[in-house]
Design a protein around this motif. Structure first.
Motif, mmCIF file in Angstrom:
data_model
loop_
_atom_site.group_PDB
_atom_site.id
_atom_site.type_symbol
_atom_site.label_atom_id
_atom_site.label_comp_id
_atom_site.label_asym_id
_atom_site.label_seq_id
_atom_site.Cartn_x
_atom_site.Cartn_y
_atom_site.Cartn_z
ATOM 1 N N ALA A 38 -21.548 15.750 -5.341
ATOM 2 C CA ALA A 38 -22.340 16.068 -6.005
ATOM 3 C C ALA A 38 -23.189 17.118 -4.514
ATOM 4 N N ALA A 39 -23.573 17.467 -3.669
ATOM 5 C CA ALA A 39 -23.976 17.800 -2.668
ATOM 6 C C ALA A 39 -22.813 18.637 -2.198
ATOM 7 N N LYS A 40 -21.764 18.225 -2.560
ATOM 8 C CA LYS A 40 -20.478 19.604 -2.185
ATOM 9 C C LYS A 40 -21.034 20.637 -3.223
ATOM 10 N N ALA A 41 -20.563 19.999 -4.903
ATOM 11 C CA ALA A 41 -21.100 21.600 -5.457
ATOM 12 C C ALA A 41 -22.178 22.591 -5.464
ATOM 13 N N ILE A 42 -23.183 21.662 -4.858
ATOM 14 C CA ILE A 42 -24.056 22.506 -4.307
ATOM 15 C C ILE A 42 -24.146 23.957 -3.144
ATOM 16 N N LEU A 43 -23.072 22.775 -2.430
ATOM 17 C CA LEU A 43 -22.514 23.846 -0.733
ATOM 18 C C LEU A 43 -22.127 25.169 -1.617
ATOM 19 N N PHE A 44 -21.283 24.405 -2.930
ATOM 20 C CA PHE A 44 -20.147 25.285 -3.489
ATOM 21 C C PHE A 44 -20.291 26.411 -4.374
ATOM 22 N N GLU A 45 -21.609 26.201 -4.378
ATOM 23 C CA GLU A 45 -21.895 27.576 -6.057
ATOM 24 C C GLU A 45 -23.081 28.295 -4.917
ATOM 25 N N ALA A 46 -23.591 27.635 -3.068
ATOM 26 C CA ALA A 46 -24.345 29.028 -2.645
ATOM 27 C C ALA A 46 -22.944 29.502 -1.279
ATOM 28 N N ALA A 47 -21.964 28.876 -1.583
ATOM 29 C CA ALA A 47 -20.654 29.682 -0.340
ATOM 30 C C ALA A 47 -20.191 31.116 -1.484
ATOM 31 N N ALA A 48 -19.703 29.870 -2.912
ATOM 32 C CA ALA A 48 -19.471 31.892 -3.393
ATOM 33 C C ALA A 48 -19.644 32.810 -3.280
ATOM 34 N N PRO A 49 -20.392 33.509 -3.934
ATOM 35 C CA PRO A 49 -21.103 34.979 -3.970
ATOM 36 C C PRO A 49 -20.923 35.037 -2.199
ATOM 37 N N MET A 50 -20.726 33.955 -0.910
ATOM 38 C CA MET A 50 -20.354 34.231 0.326
ATOM 39 C C MET A 50 -19.361 34.382 0.837
ATOM 40 N N LEU A 51 -18.165 33.832 -0.295
ATOM 41 C CA LEU A 51 -17.185 34.759 0.141
ATOM 42 C C LEU A 51 -16.731 35.460 -0.722
ATOM 43 N N ASP A 52 -17.189 35.859 -2.276
ATOM 44 C CA ASP A 52 -17.202 36.738 -3.051
ATOM 45 C C ASP A 52 -15.879 36.077 -4.114
ATOM 46 N N VAL A 53 -15.835 35.028 -4.896
ATOM 47 C CA VAL A 53 -14.743 34.118 -5.493
ATOM 48 C C VAL A 53 -15.939 33.565 -6.643
ATOM 49 N N LYS A 54 -14.777 32.596 -7.023
ATOM 50 C CA LYS A 54 -15.098 31.494 -7.900
ATOM 51 C C LYS A 54 -15.869 30.375 -7.171
ATOM 52 N N VAL A 55 -16.601 29.108 -7.533
ATOM 53 C CA VAL A 55 -16.703 28.390 -7.542
ATOM 54 C C VAL A 55 -15.321 27.414 -7.644
ATOM 55 N N SER A 56 -14.018 27.442 -8.617
ATOM 56 C CA SER A 56 -13.020 26.725 -8.857
ATOM 57 C C SER A 56 -12.443 26.938 -7.250
ATOM 58 N N GLN A 57 -12.658 28.120 -6.433
ATOM 59 C CA GLN A 57 -11.909 28.332 -5.804
ATOM 60 C C GLN A 57 -11.830 27.816 -4.453
ATOM 61 N N LEU A 58 -12.803 27.407 -4.076
ATOM 62 C CA LEU A 58 -13.282 26.561 -2.643
ATOM 63 C C LEU A 58 -12.688 25.582 -2.461
ATOM 64 N N GLU A 59 -12.611 24.674 -1.418
ATOM 65 C CA GLU A 59 -12.542 23.763 -0.747
ATOM 66 C C GLU A 59 -13.575 23.707 0.560
ATOM 67 N N ALA A 60 -13.394 22.111 1.081
ATOM 68 C CA ALA A 60 -14.210 21.905 1.700
ATOM 69 C C ALA A 60 -13.172 21.444 2.788
ATOM 70 N N LYS A 61 -13.245 22.209 4.494
ATOM 71 C CA LYS A 61 -12.393 21.562 4.651
ATOM 72 C C LYS A 61 -12.925 21.963 6.541
ATOM 73 N N ASP A 62 -11.975 20.975 7.106
ATOM 74 C CA ASP A 62 -12.924 21.487 8.912
ATOM 75 C C ASP A 62 -13.975 21.823 9.402
ATOM 76 N N ARG A 63 -14.714 21.193 8.336
ATOM 77 C CA ARG A 63 -16.202 21.607 9.077
ATOM 78 C C ARG A 63 -16.849 23.283 8.021
ATOM 79 N N LYS A 64 -15.992 23.000 7.474
ATOM 80 C CA LYS A 64 -15.580 24.889 6.882
ATOM 81 C C LYS A 64 -15.986 24.600 5.145
ATOM 82 N N ILE A 65 -16.766 25.666 4.700
ATOM 83 C CA ILE A 65 -16.415 25.816 2.985
ATOM 84 C C ILE A 65 -15.271 26.780 3.702
#
Lengths: 171, 338
Positions: free
Chosen positions: B103-130
């Motif tokens: 659930a916490a990660k879903a919030i991070l993905f919502e925030a990261a998607a516009p930063m990386l210009d991709v959809k939430v479904s294209q994201l993963e959390a790995k190596d201390r990075k989104i």
């Protein structure tokens, strides 16, 4: 009252205590060294083990007066502020303690063994730890940890022989 | 003379309570420095559960176990947990923490998607990075995302969840139902020497193969198995609460209640059987109590293999084993015609 003076973990400490005071009570109540644990108080469990003049003893079975003028090492004296003792390091790396209540006693029994013998057999380790009851671990990882600690200490003593630097000698 | 024998025993064991609710709740907070804080009501008693729970949170968030601070066992501040019982912590609390971290990660993905210009479904959390799946070079540090989520978007990356093992109540007529959500399995083999003149039993070796689903921390699993075996050895051969005629406990001390020491322990070989339970966190189930279950049965079977006698009350003390050996000999002699 009995006046006692002894060296505890390298420091001279004195106290005036009733004659029936055990070494364990003296350590815990007078000197606030609570690392040695009060388990059974009759010498069965080994949780109160400390080292007196190189010998692992049940401090619940020794009177404070009997330790007068002697060298006492408790678990508080094993690590320095910067470094764990190699035995502690080995126990940590092996996951050799679980609840940890027996830990201070087990570590000091192991130290008394390794101070005498840097290459103990499994049977010698089992013998040395046989006075320390542990309900959690099944002793297996403890025995492995003492073997690992022996290896670390052998390496350390070899390094010290090659580059003799007395100022870094461990206590 | 000493006679050697081997015995085998198998077991299954359920994880969690029988039908009744035994929920765990957890909160996972992603901090702006890239660390995470886990709140759990469960308690560490040395089995290493907080390490394992921290590993589960770290794996879900793509950070290191060292980045996770686990706050536990404070009924004032931590979420409800049924506790470190029923071999349930890794499975039930682990699932709650996994869901809270997701659930916490879903919030991070919502925030990261516009930063990386991709959809939430294209994201993963790995190596201390989104990062973008398959394009790990397109990434942003997880701490930076957490900061943006709370300071810019106003949605701090905090997840809370609870989990209760799904069960089906037992039908009072038929006894049918699904009392537990999952089970673990194990086999232990004991090798013993029995002295047929004194009845003394020495356990030489125990090989223990345990299924616990995914072993999230194999060293801690081994520690649990070895500890359980020591309890099983005590149960088989040494430990007995004795009561007098008035029901008073007459050996309430370690002088007369004999438990295994380092000298009583056999050589132990632990085999963690690879498994994966899709209902557990990263496929994990549990390991605590089951470890002590097959040990005494394996030892008693080994005694039978060594000297041909069955001892039906525990502990199988030297007296009981010798009495059984003598009874067996007497029975055999009776068959010889006078």
């Amino acid at each position: 009252m009995t006046d006692v003076t002894m060296t505890i973990n390298g420091q001279t400490r004195s106290a005036s205590v009733p004659p029936e005071t055990t070494l364990l009570q003296l350590l815990r109540e007078n000197f606030n060294l609570t690392g040695a644990k009060l388990g059974c108080d009759v010498g069965d469990c080994g949780a109160c083990t400390v080292i007196v003049d190189g010998q692992a003893v049940n401090s619940c079975l020794m009177l404070a007066g009997q330790a007068d003028g002697r060298q006492v090492l408790t678990i508080e004296g094993l690590a320095s502020r910067e470094h764990l003792h190699p035995i502690q390091k080995a126990f940590e790396n092996s996951g050799a303690l679980q609840c940890g209540f027996c830990g201070p006693g087990v570590l000091l029994s192991a130290k008394a063994l390794l101070d005498d013998n840097l290459d103990p057999s499994t049977q010698e380790i089992r013998d040395a730890l046989s006075g320390n009851l542990c309900r959690c671990t099944g002793y297996t990882k403890m025995i492995e940890a003492v073997q690992e600690a022996a290896r670390l200490l052998r390496e350390e003593s070899r390094t010290q022989l090659t580059h003799a630097r007395p100022e870094v000698a461990t206590p | 003379m000493k006679r050697r024998g081997r015995g085998i025993a198998c077991m299954w064991y359920p994880i969690g309570f029988t039908v009744s609710a035994n929920p765990s709740a957890a909160t996972v907070k992603m901090n702006e420095d890239g660390t995470a804080t886990v709140l759990t009501g469960t308690v560490e008693t040395g089995q290493g559960s907080l390490t394992v729970l921290g590993q589960i949170a770290a794996e879900a968030l793509g950070i290191a176990t060292d980045d996770v601070h686990v706050v536990s066992a404070d009924t004032d501040t931590t979420p409800m947990d049924t506790g470190a019982i029923a071999s349930r912590t890794t499975y039930v609390t682990g699932n709650a923490i996994f869901l809270a971290a997701e659930a916490a990660k879903a919030i991070l993905f919502e925030a990261a998607a516009p930063m990386l210009d991709v959809k939430v479904s294209q994201l993963e959390a790995k190596d201390r990075k989104i990062q973008v799946k398959n394009y790990p070079q397109r990434n942003v540090s997880i701490g930076e995302v957490a900061l943006r989520a709370q300071a810019v978007l106003g949605t701090p990356a905090i997840g809370s969840a609870s989990w209760n093992p799904p069960t089906v109540a037992l039908d009072p007529e038929t006894g049918q139902g699904k009392p537990f959500a999952t089970y673990v399995y194990a086999t232990q083999i004991a090798e013993v020497d029995v002295d047929d003149e004194t009845g003394e039993v020495e356990v030489l070796r125990i090989a223990a193969a345990h299924d616990c689903g995914t072993a999230i921390n194999p060293m801690l699993v081994e520690g649990q198995v070895e500890g359980g075996i020591s309890m099983g050895v005590g149960m088989a051969l040494q430990e007995e609460m004795l009561f007098d005629a008035n029901g008073r406990h007459i050996n309430p001390n370690l002088t007369n209640y004999i438990m295994p020491t380092s000298l009583d322990m056999p050589e132990i070989t632990v085999d963690i059987v690879q498994g994966f339970d899709p209902t557990g966190p990263f496929g994990a189930k549990g390991v605590g109590e089951p470890t002590a279950v097959p040990t005494s049965a394996a030892i008693l079977n080994a005694i039978h293999d060594a000297v041909g006698v069955r001892v039906y009350s525990l502990p199988a003390t030297s007296e009981k084993v010798l009495t059984a050996i003598k009874a067996k000999r007497a029975a055999e002699q009776k068959q010889i015609p006078a």
